[in-house]
Design a protein around this motif. Structure first.
Motif, PDB file in Angstrom:
ATOM      1  N   SER A 182      -4.599  -1.501  -7.479  1.00  0.00           N
ATOM      2  CA  SER A 182      -3.731  -2.415  -8.235  1.00  0.00           C
ATOM      3  C   SER A 182      -2.547  -1.720  -8.905  1.00  0.00           C
ATOM      4  CB  SER A 182      -4.551  -3.186  -9.261  1.00  0.00           C
ATOM      5  OG  SER A 182      -5.204  -2.276 -10.110  1.00  0.00           O
ATOM      6  N   THR A 183      -2.529  -0.384  -8.955  1.00  0.00           N
ATOM      7  CA  THR A 183      -1.355   0.276  -9.539  1.00  0.00           C
ATOM      8  C   THR A 183      -0.113   0.034  -8.672  1.00  0.00           C
ATOM      9  OG1 THR A 183      -1.786   2.396  -8.452  1.00  0.00           O
ATOM     10  CG2 THR A 183      -2.733   2.104 -10.643  1.00  0.00           C
ATOM     11  N   PHE A 184      -0.334  -0.410  -7.423  1.00  0.00           N
ATOM     12  CA  PHE A 184       0.797  -0.667  -6.526  1.00  0.00           C
ATOM     13  C   PHE A 184       1.241  -2.133  -6.503  1.00  0.00           C
ATOM     14  CE2 PHE A 184      -0.853   3.306  -4.652  1.00  0.00           C
ATOM     15  CZ  PHE A 184       0.318   4.054  -4.672  1.00  0.00           C
ATOM     16  N   ALA A 226       5.426   2.301  -0.343  1.00  0.00           N
ATOM     17  CA  ALA A 226       4.767   2.209  -1.650  1.00  0.00           C
ATOM     18  C   ALA A 226       4.280   3.574  -2.131  1.00  0.00           C
ATOM     19  CB  ALA A 226       3.602   1.219  -1.583  1.00  0.00           C
ATOM     20  N   ILE A 227       3.717   4.378  -1.228  1.00  0.00           N
ATOM     21  CA  ILE A 227       3.207   5.692  -1.680  1.00  0.00           C
ATOM     22  C   ILE A 227       4.325   6.735  -1.680  1.00  0.00           C
ATOM     23  CG2 ILE A 227       0.832   5.188  -0.952  1.00  0.00           C
ATOM     24  CD1 ILE A 227       1.293   7.164   1.405  1.00  0.00           C
ATOM     25  N   ASP A 228       5.554   6.274  -1.385  1.00  0.00           N
ATOM     26  CA  ASP A 228       6.734   7.116  -1.516  1.00  0.00           C
ATOM     27  C   ASP A 228       6.668   8.367  -0.633  1.00  0.00           C
ATOM     28  OD1 ASP A 228       9.232   7.632  -2.498  1.00  0.00           O
ATOM     29  OD2 ASP A 228       8.516   8.736  -4.268  1.00  0.00           O
ATOM     30  N   ILE A 229       6.400   8.147   0.638  1.00  0.00           N
ATOM     31  CA  ILE A 229       6.384   9.253   1.603  1.00  0.00           C
ATOM     32  C   ILE A 229       7.752   9.943   1.614  1.00  0.00           C
ATOM     33  CG2 ILE A 229       6.378   9.756   4.097  1.00  0.00           C
ATOM     34  CD1 ILE A 229       3.576   9.261   3.281  1.00  0.00           C
ATOM     35  N   GLN A 230       7.738  11.265   1.545  1.00  0.00           N
ATOM     36  CA  GLN A 230       8.972  12.048   1.568  1.00  0.00           C
ATOM     37  C   GLN A 230       8.998  12.937   2.802  1.00  0.00           C
ATOM     38  OE1 GLN A 230      11.452  11.962  -0.943  1.00  0.00           O
ATOM     39  NE2 GLN A 230      10.264  10.214  -1.704  1.00  0.00           N
ATOM     40  N   VAL A 231      10.202  13.399   3.168  1.00  0.00           N
ATOM     41  CA  VAL A 231      10.331  14.297   4.313  1.00  0.00           C
ATOM     42  C   VAL A 231       9.405  15.495   4.112  1.00  0.00           C
ATOM     43  CG1 VAL A 231      11.927  15.823   5.565  1.00  0.00           C
ATOM     44  CG2 VAL A 231      12.707  13.575   4.752  1.00  0.00           C
ATOM     45  N   GLY A 232       8.618  15.797   5.131  1.00  0.00           N
ATOM     46  CA  GLY A 232       7.725  16.965   5.063  1.00  0.00           C
ATOM     47  C   GLY A 232       6.303  16.642   4.644  1.00  0.00           C
ATOM     48  N   ASP A 233       6.091  15.462   4.071  1.00  0.00           N
ATOM     49  CA  ASP A 233       4.712  15.062   3.759  1.00  0.00           C
ATOM     50  C   ASP A 233       3.923  14.958   5.063  1.00  0.00           C
ATOM     51  OD1 ASP A 233       5.250  14.822   1.074  1.00  0.00           O
ATOM     52  OD2 ASP A 233       5.493  12.637   1.094  1.00  0.00           O
ATOM     53  N   GLU A 234       2.640  15.230   4.965  1.00  0.00           N
ATOM     54  CA  GLU A 234       1.805  15.114   6.164  1.00  0.00           C
ATOM     55  C   GLU A 234       0.884  13.899   6.068  1.00  0.00           C
ATOM     56  OE1 GLU A 234       1.646  19.927   7.116  1.00  0.00           O
ATOM     57  OE2 GLU A 234      -0.246  18.851   6.717  1.00  0.00           O
ATOM     58  N   VAL A 235       0.751  13.221   7.196  1.00  0.00           N
ATOM     59  CA  VAL A 235      -0.119  12.040   7.259  1.00  0.00           C
ATOM     60  C   VAL A 235      -1.082  12.222   8.437  1.00  0.00           C
ATOM     61  CG1 VAL A 235      -0.188   9.530   7.560  1.00  0.00           C
ATOM     62  CG2 VAL A 235       1.667  10.571   6.238  1.00  0.00           C
ATOM     63  N   ALA A 243      -1.451  11.261   2.974  1.00  0.00           N
ATOM     64  CA  ALA A 243      -2.249  10.078   3.313  1.00  0.00           C
ATOM     65  C   ALA A 243      -3.128  10.330   4.526  1.00  0.00           C
ATOM     66  CB  ALA A 243      -1.337   8.879   3.581  1.00  0.00           C
ATOM     67  N   ILE A 244      -4.235   9.600   4.566  1.00  0.00           N
ATOM     68  CA  ILE A 244      -5.114   9.572   5.739  1.00  0.00           C
ATOM     69  C   ILE A 244      -5.125   8.123   6.212  1.00  0.00           C
ATOM     70  CG2 ILE A 244      -7.460   9.957   6.598  1.00  0.00           C
ATOM     71  CD1 ILE A 244      -7.826  11.933   4.237  1.00  0.00           C
ATOM     72  N   VAL A 245      -4.916   7.931   7.513  1.00  0.00           N
ATOM     73  CA  VAL A 245      -4.831   6.572   8.054  1.00  0.00           C
ATOM     74  C   VAL A 245      -5.854   6.374   9.181  1.00  0.00           C
ATOM     75  CG1 VAL A 245      -3.268   4.779   8.913  1.00  0.00           C
ATOM     76  CG2 VAL A 245      -2.349   6.676   7.563  1.00  0.00           C
ATOM     77  N   PRO A 246      -7.062   5.956   8.819  1.00  0.00           N
ATOM     78  CA  PRO A 246      -8.063   5.668   9.855  1.00  0.00           C
ATOM     79  C   PRO A 246      -7.736   4.346  10.545  1.00  0.00           C
ATOM     80  CG  PRO A 246      -8.952   5.110   7.708  1.00  0.00           C
ATOM     81  CD  PRO A 246      -7.587   5.720   7.460  1.00  0.00           C
ATOM     82  N   VAL A 247      -8.147   4.215  11.796  1.00  0.00           N
ATOM     83  CA  VAL A 247      -7.934   2.979  12.555  1.00  0.00           C
ATOM     84  C   VAL A 247      -9.308   2.392  12.876  1.00  0.00           C
ATOM     85  CG1 VAL A 247      -7.002   1.997  14.692  1.00  0.00           C
ATOM     86  CG2 VAL A 247      -5.834   3.921  13.576  1.00  0.00           C
ATOM     87  N   HIS A 248      -9.531   1.167  12.429  1.00  0.00           N
ATOM     88  CA  HIS A 248     -10.826   0.518  12.712  1.00  0.00           C
ATOM     89  C   HIS A 248     -10.795  -0.029  14.134  1.00  0.00           C
ATOM     90  CE1 HIS A 248     -11.841   1.094   8.604  1.00  0.00           C
ATOM     91  NE2 HIS A 248     -11.042   0.173   8.128  1.00  0.00           N
ATOM     92  N   TYR A 249     -11.045   0.867  15.081  1.00  0.00           N
ATOM     93  CA  TYR A 249     -10.911   0.507  16.488  1.00  0.00           C
ATOM     94  C   TYR A 249     -11.933  -0.550  16.911  1.00  0.00           C
ATOM     95  CZ  TYR A 249     -10.132   1.052  21.487  1.00  0.00           C
ATOM     96  OH  TYR A 249      -9.841   0.818  22.807  1.00  0.00           O
ATOM     97  N   ILE A 259      -5.174   4.714   3.743  1.00  0.00           N
ATOM     98  CA  ILE A 259      -4.561   3.466   4.228  1.00  0.00           C
ATOM     99  C   ILE A 259      -5.252   3.059   5.525  1.00  0.00           C
ATOM    100  CG2 ILE A 259      -2.405   2.423   5.068  1.00  0.00           C
ATOM    101  CD1 ILE A 259      -0.964   4.588   3.279  1.00  0.00           C
ATOM    102  N   GLU A 260      -5.876   1.900   5.521  1.00  0.00           N
ATOM    103  CA  GLU A 260      -6.602   1.453   6.712  1.00  0.00           C
ATOM    104  C   GLU A 260      -5.682   0.742   7.684  1.00  0.00           C
ATOM    105  OE1 GLU A 260     -10.699  -0.383   5.520  1.00  0.00           O
ATOM    106  OE2 GLU A 260      -9.309  -0.677   3.854  1.00  0.00           O
ATOM    107  N   ASP A 261      -5.633   1.233   8.927  1.00  0.00           N
ATOM    108  CA  ASP A 261      -5.046   0.416   9.977  1.00  0.00           C
ATOM    109  C   ASP A 261      -6.169  -0.507  10.433  1.00  0.00           C
ATOM    110  OD1 ASP A 261      -4.261  -0.759  12.354  1.00  0.00           O
ATOM    111  OD2 ASP A 261      -2.960   0.918  12.910  1.00  0.00           O
ATOM    112  N   ALA A 262      -6.202  -1.680   9.795  1.00  0.00           N
ATOM    113  CA  ALA A 262      -7.236  -2.670  10.068  1.00  0.00           C
ATOM    114  C   ALA A 262      -6.682  -3.754  10.988  1.00  0.00           C
ATOM    115  CB  ALA A 262      -7.739  -3.268   8.759  1.00  0.00           C
TER     116      ALA A 262
END
Ligand SMILES: *Cc1c(COP(=O)(O)O)cnc(C)c1O
Length: 358
Positions: free
Chosen positions: A189-191, A63-72, A119-125, A146-149
Protein backbone atom coordinates in the motif's frame (compact mmCIF):
# COMPACT_ATOMS: atom_id res chain seq x y z
CA UNK A 1 -10.30 -28.75 -36.87
CA UNK A 2 -10.02 -28.63 -33.08
CA UNK A 3 -8.74 -25.13 -32.46
CA UNK A 4 -5.89 -24.47 -30.02
CA UNK A 5 -7.73 -21.48 -28.59
CA UNK A 6 -11.22 -20.08 -29.03
CA UNK A 7 -12.68 -16.95 -27.50
CA UNK A 8 -15.43 -17.89 -25.10
CA UNK A 9 -18.37 -15.52 -24.90
CA UNK A 10 -21.22 -15.51 -22.42
CA UNK A 11 -23.74 -13.92 -24.85
CA UNK A 12 -24.12 -10.91 -22.56
CA UNK A 13 -21.15 -8.93 -23.81
CA UNK A 14 -22.98 -7.05 -26.62
CA UNK A 15 -25.91 -6.21 -24.38
CA UNK A 16 -23.62 -4.75 -21.71
CA UNK A 17 -21.51 -2.82 -24.22
CA UNK A 18 -24.67 -1.28 -25.69
CA UNK A 19 -25.84 -0.42 -22.21
CA UNK A 20 -22.45 1.19 -21.42
CA UNK A 21 -22.84 3.48 -24.45
CA UNK A 22 -26.37 4.43 -23.45
CA UNK A 23 -25.13 5.40 -19.99
CA UNK A 24 -23.13 8.17 -21.64
CA UNK A 25 -19.72 7.96 -19.93
CA UNK A 26 -17.06 5.68 -21.34
CA UNK A 27 -14.00 6.77 -19.39
CA UNK A 28 -13.06 6.86 -15.72
CA UNK A 29 -15.18 5.28 -13.01
CA UNK A 30 -17.99 4.11 -15.26
CA UNK A 31 -20.88 1.97 -14.09
CA UNK A 32 -19.22 -1.26 -15.27
CA UNK A 33 -15.85 -0.23 -13.86
CA UNK A 34 -17.46 0.03 -10.43
CA UNK A 35 -19.34 -3.27 -10.85
CA UNK A 36 -16.08 -5.02 -11.76
CA UNK A 37 -14.37 -3.56 -8.71
CA UNK A 38 -17.03 -5.17 -6.50
CA UNK A 39 -15.97 -8.58 -7.84
CA UNK A 40 -12.23 -7.94 -7.82
CA UNK A 41 -12.26 -6.46 -4.32
CA UNK A 42 -13.25 -9.89 -2.99
CA UNK A 43 -10.01 -11.36 -4.32
CA UNK A 44 -7.46 -8.61 -4.54
CA UNK A 45 -6.26 -6.00 -2.10
CA UNK A 46 -6.27 -3.03 -4.48
CA UNK A 47 -6.75 -3.51 -8.19
CA UNK A 48 -6.61 -1.19 -11.20
CA UNK A 49 -8.08 -1.94 -14.63
CA UNK A 50 -5.48 -1.11 -17.26
CA UNK A 51 -5.19 -1.59 -21.00
CA UNK A 52 -2.87 -4.66 -20.98
CA UNK A 53 -0.79 -6.80 -18.64
CA UNK A 54 2.18 -5.27 -20.46
CA UNK A 55 0.99 -1.88 -19.16
CA UNK A 56 0.60 -3.29 -15.64
CA UNK A 57 4.24 -4.45 -15.71
CA UNK A 58 5.36 -1.03 -16.99
CA UNK A 59 3.46 0.73 -14.21
CA UNK A 60 5.15 -1.52 -11.62
CA UNK A 61 8.56 -0.69 -13.13
CA UNK A 62 7.77 3.04 -12.93
CA UNK A 63 6.43 2.72 -9.39
CA UNK A 64 9.59 1.12 -7.97
CA UNK A 65 11.60 3.76 -9.84
CA UNK A 66 13.86 1.49 -11.87
CA UNK A 67 17.04 3.34 -12.85
CA UNK A 68 19.67 2.66 -15.51
CA UNK A 69 21.91 -0.16 -14.27
CA UNK A 70 19.44 -1.68 -11.83
CA UNK A 71 19.17 -5.43 -12.18
CA UNK A 72 15.89 -7.32 -12.49
CA UNK A 73 15.84 -11.11 -12.15
CA UNK A 74 13.33 -13.14 -14.16
CA UNK A 75 13.07 -16.42 -16.07
CA UNK A 76 14.30 -16.41 -19.67
CA UNK A 77 11.31 -18.61 -20.44
CA UNK A 78 8.61 -15.93 -20.54
CA UNK A 79 6.82 -13.48 -22.80
CA UNK A 80 8.71 -10.38 -24.01
CA UNK A 81 6.59 -8.00 -21.92
CA UNK A 82 8.07 -9.29 -18.66
CA UNK A 83 11.52 -8.08 -19.75
CA UNK A 84 10.50 -5.12 -21.89
CA UNK A 85 8.79 -3.29 -19.04
CA UNK A 86 12.03 -3.09 -17.06
CA UNK A 87 14.45 -2.75 -20.00
CA UNK A 88 12.43 0.32 -21.09
CA UNK A 89 13.50 2.00 -17.86
CA UNK A 90 17.15 1.06 -18.38
CA UNK A 91 17.36 -2.03 -16.21
CA UNK A 92 19.70 -4.87 -16.98
CA UNK A 93 17.70 -8.09 -17.21
CA UNK A 94 19.21 -11.03 -15.35
CA UNK A 95 17.72 -14.15 -16.91
CA UNK A 96 17.78 -17.34 -14.86
CA UNK A 97 16.72 -20.93 -15.39
CA UNK A 98 13.30 -22.44 -14.72
CA UNK A 99 12.57 -25.70 -12.91
CA UNK A 100 10.90 -28.76 -14.43
CA UNK A 101 7.52 -26.97 -14.19
CA UNK A 102 8.91 -24.11 -16.32
CA UNK A 103 8.79 -21.66 -13.41
CA UNK A 104 11.66 -19.63 -11.99
CA UNK A 105 14.19 -21.80 -10.12
CA UNK A 106 14.55 -20.47 -6.58
CA UNK A 107 18.20 -21.57 -6.23
CA UNK A 108 19.11 -19.83 -9.47
CA UNK A 109 17.49 -16.64 -8.17
CA UNK A 110 19.50 -16.91 -4.97
CA UNK A 111 22.75 -17.15 -6.94
CA UNK A 112 21.82 -14.26 -9.23
CA UNK A 113 21.13 -11.67 -6.51
CA UNK A 114 23.68 -8.84 -6.38
CA UNK A 115 23.82 -5.45 -4.70
CA UNK A 116 22.27 -4.02 -7.89
CA UNK A 117 19.20 -6.27 -7.75
CA UNK A 118 16.07 -4.10 -7.61
CA UNK A 119 13.33 -6.61 -8.37
CA UNK A 120 12.52 -10.28 -8.85
CA UNK A 121 9.78 -11.07 -11.36
CA UNK A 122 8.47 -14.64 -11.19
CA UNK A 123 6.03 -15.81 -13.88
CA UNK A 124 3.14 -18.01 -12.79
CA UNK A 125 3.38 -20.23 -15.83
CA UNK A 126 0.27 -22.11 -16.97
CA UNK A 127 -1.82 -20.43 -14.28
CA UNK A 128 0.05 -22.40 -11.65
CA UNK A 129 1.94 -20.74 -8.79
CA UNK A 130 5.63 -20.14 -8.11
CA UNK A 131 6.87 -20.62 -4.53
CA UNK A 132 6.16 -17.04 -3.46
CA UNK A 133 7.09 -17.59 0.17
CA UNK A 134 10.58 -18.78 -0.79
CA UNK A 135 10.99 -15.86 -3.20
CA UNK A 136 9.85 -13.36 -0.59
CA UNK A 137 12.48 -14.75 1.81
CA UNK A 138 15.15 -13.81 -0.78
CA UNK A 139 13.97 -10.20 -1.02
CA UNK A 140 16.26 -8.21 1.21
CA UNK A 141 15.54 -4.54 1.92
CA UNK A 142 15.13 -2.71 -1.40
CA UNK A 143 14.31 -5.74 -3.55
CA UNK A 144 10.73 -5.78 -4.82
CA UNK A 145 8.72 -8.82 -5.79
CA UNK A 146 6.51 -8.36 -8.85
CA UNK A 147 4.35 -11.24 -10.06
CA UNK A 148 3.82 -11.73 -13.76
CA UNK A 149 0.43 -13.26 -13.09
CA UNK A 150 -0.66 -12.78 -16.72
CA UNK A 151 -1.89 -16.38 -16.93
CA UNK A 152 -3.01 -16.89 -13.35
CA UNK A 153 -6.15 -14.83 -12.84
CA UNK A 154 -7.95 -15.87 -9.63
CA UNK A 155 -5.14 -18.21 -8.66
CA UNK A 156 -3.44 -15.51 -6.61
CA UNK A 157 -5.24 -13.50 -4.00
CA UNK A 158 -5.01 -11.09 -1.12
CA UNK A 159 -2.67 -13.46 0.73
CA UNK A 160 0.16 -12.92 -1.73
CA UNK A 161 3.74 -12.09 -0.72
CA UNK A 162 4.40 -9.74 -3.62
CA UNK A 163 4.37 -5.97 -4.00
CA UNK A 164 2.48 -6.10 -7.32
CA UNK A 165 0.63 -8.68 -9.41
CA UNK A 166 0.13 -8.12 -13.13
CA UNK A 167 -2.76 -10.01 -14.75
CA UNK A 168 -3.69 -10.27 -18.43
CA UNK A 169 -7.16 -10.11 -19.95
CA UNK A 170 -5.90 -10.74 -23.49
CA UNK A 171 -8.19 -12.89 -25.62
CA UNK A 172 -5.76 -15.84 -25.32
CA UNK A 173 -6.14 -15.85 -21.52
CA UNK A 174 -8.91 -17.41 -19.39
CA UNK A 175 -11.02 -14.27 -19.06
CA UNK A 176 -10.92 -11.40 -21.55
CA UNK A 177 -12.04 -7.80 -21.74
CA UNK A 178 -12.60 -8.22 -25.46
CA UNK A 179 -9.12 -8.59 -26.95
CA UNK A 180 -6.72 -6.54 -24.84
CA UNK A 181 -6.84 -5.75 -21.15
CA UNK A 182 -5.07 -6.12 -17.83
CA UNK A 183 -5.30 -5.78 -14.08
CA UNK A 184 -2.61 -4.31 -11.86
CA UNK A 185 -2.92 -5.42 -8.25
CA UNK A 186 -1.08 -3.28 -5.72
CA UNK A 187 -0.33 -5.38 -2.65
CA UNK A 188 2.14 -2.96 -1.08
CA UNK A 189 0.00 0.00 0.00
CA UNK A 190 2.96 2.41 0.16
CA UNK A 191 2.60 2.55 -3.64
CA UNK A 192 -1.14 3.34 -3.72
CA UNK A 193 -0.86 7.08 -4.39
CA UNK A 194 2.04 6.82 -6.81
CA UNK A 195 0.32 4.14 -8.88
CA UNK A 196 -2.86 6.22 -9.09
CA UNK A 197 -0.76 9.08 -10.52
CA UNK A 198 1.18 6.91 -12.98
CA UNK A 199 -2.08 5.57 -14.42
CA UNK A 200 -3.46 9.14 -14.77
CA UNK A 201 -0.61 10.38 -17.03
CA UNK A 202 1.58 11.22 -14.02
CA UNK A 203 -0.96 13.64 -12.53
CA UNK A 204 -2.83 13.76 -9.22
CA UNK A 205 -6.13 13.67 -11.09
CA UNK A 206 -7.61 11.05 -8.78
CA UNK A 207 -6.93 13.27 -5.73
CA UNK A 208 -8.71 16.04 -7.67
CA UNK A 209 -11.70 13.77 -8.36
CA UNK A 210 -11.84 12.94 -4.65
CA UNK A 211 -11.91 16.71 -4.01
CA UNK A 212 -8.63 16.55 -2.07
CA UNK A 213 -7.03 19.23 -4.28
CA UNK A 214 -8.44 22.16 -6.31
CA UNK A 215 -6.75 21.33 -9.61
CA UNK A 216 -4.55 18.55 -10.83
CA UNK A 217 -0.99 18.93 -12.09
CA UNK A 218 1.94 16.90 -13.40
CA UNK A 219 3.53 15.10 -10.44
CA UNK A 220 5.55 12.15 -11.70
CA UNK A 221 6.34 10.11 -14.83
CA UNK A 222 3.24 8.34 -16.08
CA UNK A 223 1.15 7.56 -19.10
CA UNK A 224 -2.40 6.79 -20.18
CA UNK A 225 -3.00 3.33 -18.81
CA UNK A 226 -6.72 3.05 -17.99
CA UNK A 227 -9.15 0.56 -19.46
CA UNK A 228 -11.99 2.20 -21.41
CA UNK A 229 -15.67 1.77 -20.64
CA UNK A 230 -16.53 -0.49 -23.60
CA UNK A 231 -14.00 -3.06 -22.53
CA UNK A 232 -15.14 -2.77 -18.91
CA UNK A 233 -18.65 -3.72 -20.07
CA UNK A 234 -17.33 -6.70 -22.04
CA UNK A 235 -15.23 -7.78 -19.06
CA UNK A 236 -18.11 -7.53 -16.61
CA UNK A 237 -20.13 -10.00 -18.69
CA UNK A 238 -17.21 -12.44 -18.49
CA UNK A 239 -16.55 -11.89 -14.79
CA UNK A 240 -20.13 -12.78 -13.92
CA UNK A 241 -19.26 -16.25 -15.26
CA UNK A 242 -15.64 -16.50 -14.12
CA UNK A 243 -16.17 -19.48 -11.86
CA UNK A 244 -17.84 -21.53 -14.59
CA UNK A 245 -15.20 -20.57 -17.17
CA UNK A 246 -12.30 -21.46 -14.92
CA UNK A 247 -13.78 -24.68 -13.54
CA UNK A 248 -14.52 -25.85 -17.09
CA UNK A 249 -10.89 -25.28 -18.09
CA UNK A 250 -9.58 -26.88 -14.90
CA UNK A 251 -11.61 -30.03 -15.62
CA UNK A 252 -10.17 -30.26 -19.13
CA UNK A 253 -6.59 -29.84 -17.90
CA UNK A 254 -7.16 -32.46 -15.17
CA UNK A 255 -8.51 -34.85 -17.77
CA UNK A 256 -5.37 -34.36 -19.90
CA UNK A 257 -3.23 -34.96 -16.80
CA UNK A 258 -5.05 -38.23 -16.09
CA UNK A 259 -5.06 -39.49 -19.67
CA UNK A 260 -1.43 -38.65 -20.36
CA UNK A 261 0.06 -39.40 -16.94
CA UNK A 262 2.62 -41.77 -18.50
CA UNK A 263 4.22 -38.85 -20.35
CA UNK A 264 6.32 -35.85 -19.35
CA UNK A 265 3.51 -33.31 -18.99
CA UNK A 266 2.21 -30.33 -17.04
CA UNK A 267 1.77 -31.93 -13.62
CA UNK A 268 0.96 -29.12 -11.20
CA UNK A 269 -2.17 -29.75 -9.14
CA UNK A 270 -3.10 -26.18 -8.23
CA UNK A 271 -3.87 -24.21 -11.40
CA UNK A 272 -6.64 -22.24 -13.11
CA UNK A 273 -6.78 -24.40 -16.22
CA UNK A 274 -4.88 -21.93 -18.34
CA UNK A 275 -2.87 -24.37 -20.41
CA UNK A 276 -1.59 -27.91 -20.79
CA UNK A 277 1.67 -29.05 -22.33
CA UNK A 278 3.56 -32.20 -23.14
CA UNK A 279 7.36 -32.33 -23.34
CA UNK A 280 8.62 -34.52 -26.17
CA UNK A 281 12.14 -35.97 -26.30
CA UNK A 282 13.54 -33.27 -28.57
CA UNK A 283 12.53 -30.55 -31.00
CA UNK A 284 12.39 -32.89 -33.97
CA UNK A 285 9.97 -35.20 -32.16
CA UNK A 286 7.86 -32.20 -31.17
CA UNK A 287 7.56 -31.04 -34.76
CA UNK A 288 6.54 -34.55 -35.84
CA UNK A 289 3.93 -34.80 -33.06
CA UNK A 290 2.59 -31.38 -34.03
CA UNK A 291 2.26 -32.50 -37.66
CA UNK A 292 0.65 -35.81 -36.62
CA UNK A 293 -1.94 -33.94 -34.54
CA UNK A 294 -2.57 -31.48 -37.35
CA UNK A 295 -3.16 -34.37 -39.77
CA UNK A 296 -5.78 -35.59 -37.30
CA UNK A 297 -7.52 -32.21 -37.16
CA UNK A 298 -5.91 -30.92 -33.96
CA UNK A 299 -4.12 -27.61 -33.64
CA UNK A 300 -1.20 -27.56 -31.18
CA UNK A 301 1.28 -24.78 -30.50
CA UNK A 302 4.80 -24.42 -29.08
CA UNK A 303 5.49 -21.61 -26.59
CA UNK A 304 8.18 -19.03 -25.73
CA UNK A 305 11.59 -18.99 -27.33
CA UNK A 306 13.93 -18.23 -24.42
CA UNK A 307 14.40 -14.45 -24.26
CA UNK A 308 18.16 -14.55 -23.65
CA UNK A 309 18.54 -15.94 -27.19
CA UNK A 310 16.53 -13.13 -28.81
CA UNK A 311 18.15 -10.08 -30.44
CA UNK A 312 16.88 -7.65 -27.81
CA UNK A 313 17.47 -10.12 -24.99
CA UNK A 314 21.18 -10.19 -25.86
CA UNK A 315 21.35 -6.39 -25.70
CA UNK A 316 19.35 -5.90 -22.51
CA UNK A 317 20.14 -8.99 -20.50
CA UNK A 318 22.41 -11.86 -19.57
CA UNK A 319 21.64 -15.44 -18.65
CA UNK A 320 23.18 -16.29 -15.28
CA UNK A 321 23.84 -19.87 -14.16
CA UNK A 322 23.16 -23.17 -15.86
CA UNK A 323 20.46 -23.74 -18.48
CA UNK A 324 18.89 -27.05 -17.51
CA UNK A 325 15.18 -26.56 -18.16
CA UNK A 326 14.90 -23.30 -20.13
CA UNK A 327 15.96 -25.28 -23.15
CA UNK A 328 12.96 -27.59 -22.66
CA UNK A 329 11.15 -24.76 -24.48
CA UNK A 330 12.22 -26.39 -27.74
CA UNK A 331 10.57 -29.71 -26.96
CA UNK A 332 7.40 -28.38 -25.35
CA UNK A 333 4.05 -28.52 -27.15
CA UNK A 334 0.78 -27.03 -25.87
CA UNK A 335 -2.46 -28.88 -26.57
CA UNK A 336 -5.86 -27.17 -27.02
CA UNK A 337 -7.50 -25.75 -23.87
CA UNK A 338 -10.49 -23.42 -24.06
CA UNK A 339 -13.94 -23.21 -22.57
CA UNK A 340 -15.67 -24.39 -25.78
CA UNK A 341 -13.64 -27.62 -25.83
CA UNK A 342 -15.48 -30.78 -24.74
CA UNK A 343 -14.26 -33.76 -22.71
CA UNK A 344 -14.77 -35.88 -25.85
CA UNK A 345 -12.35 -33.59 -27.66
CA UNK A 346 -9.75 -34.15 -24.94
CA UNK A 347 -10.22 -37.95 -25.07
CA UNK A 348 -9.80 -37.80 -28.84
CA UNK A 349 -6.65 -35.63 -28.62
CA UNK A 350 -5.08 -37.92 -25.98
CA UNK A 351 -5.85 -40.96 -28.12
CA UNK A 352 -4.00 -39.35 -31.03
CA UNK A 353 -1.02 -38.44 -28.81
CA UNK A 354 -0.81 -42.05 -27.59
CA UNK A 355 -1.16 -43.35 -31.16
CA UNK A 356 1.85 -41.23 -32.16
CA UNK A 357 4.01 -42.96 -29.58
CA UNK A 358 2.80 -46.50 -30.36
C1 LIG B 1 0.04 -12.85 -22.03
C2 LIG B 1 1.24 -12.59 -21.24
C3 LIG B 1 1.75 -11.29 -21.06
C4 LIG B 1 1.19 -10.10 -21.79
O1 LIG B 1 -0.12 -9.82 -21.52
P1 LIG B 1 -0.87 -8.65 -22.35
O2 LIG B 1 -2.14 -8.48 -21.61
O3 LIG B 1 -1.05 -9.18 -23.74
O4 LIG B 1 -0.02 -7.45 -22.32
C5 LIG B 1 2.83 -11.11 -20.22
N1 LIG B 1 3.40 -12.14 -19.58
C6 LIG B 1 2.97 -13.40 -19.75
C7 LIG B 1 3.64 -14.51 -19.01
C8 LIG B 1 1.88 -13.68 -20.58
O5 LIG B 1 1.46 -14.94 -20.75
Amino acid sequence: MIKFNEIYTTNQEIEMMTDAISKGTLTGDTYYHLKIKEILDKHYKKSHLVHTCTAALEIAALAIDIQVGDEVIMPSYTYVSTANAFALRGAKIVFVDVDEHMMIDINCVKNAISDKTKAIVPVHYAGSLCDMKALKALCKEGIYLIEDAAQSIFNTGVETYSDFSCISLHSTKNITSGGEGGILVVNNSTFDDKVAMIIEKGTNRSAFQNKEVEKYTWKTLGSSYSMDGIRCAFLYAQLLKWEQIISKRQKLVCLYQKQLSAFEIFKQEKHNGHLFYIKTKHKKERDLLKQHLYDNGIESVSHYEPLHLSDAGKVHGDFIGENIHTKDAFRLLRLPVHANLTEEDVYYICEKVKAFYE
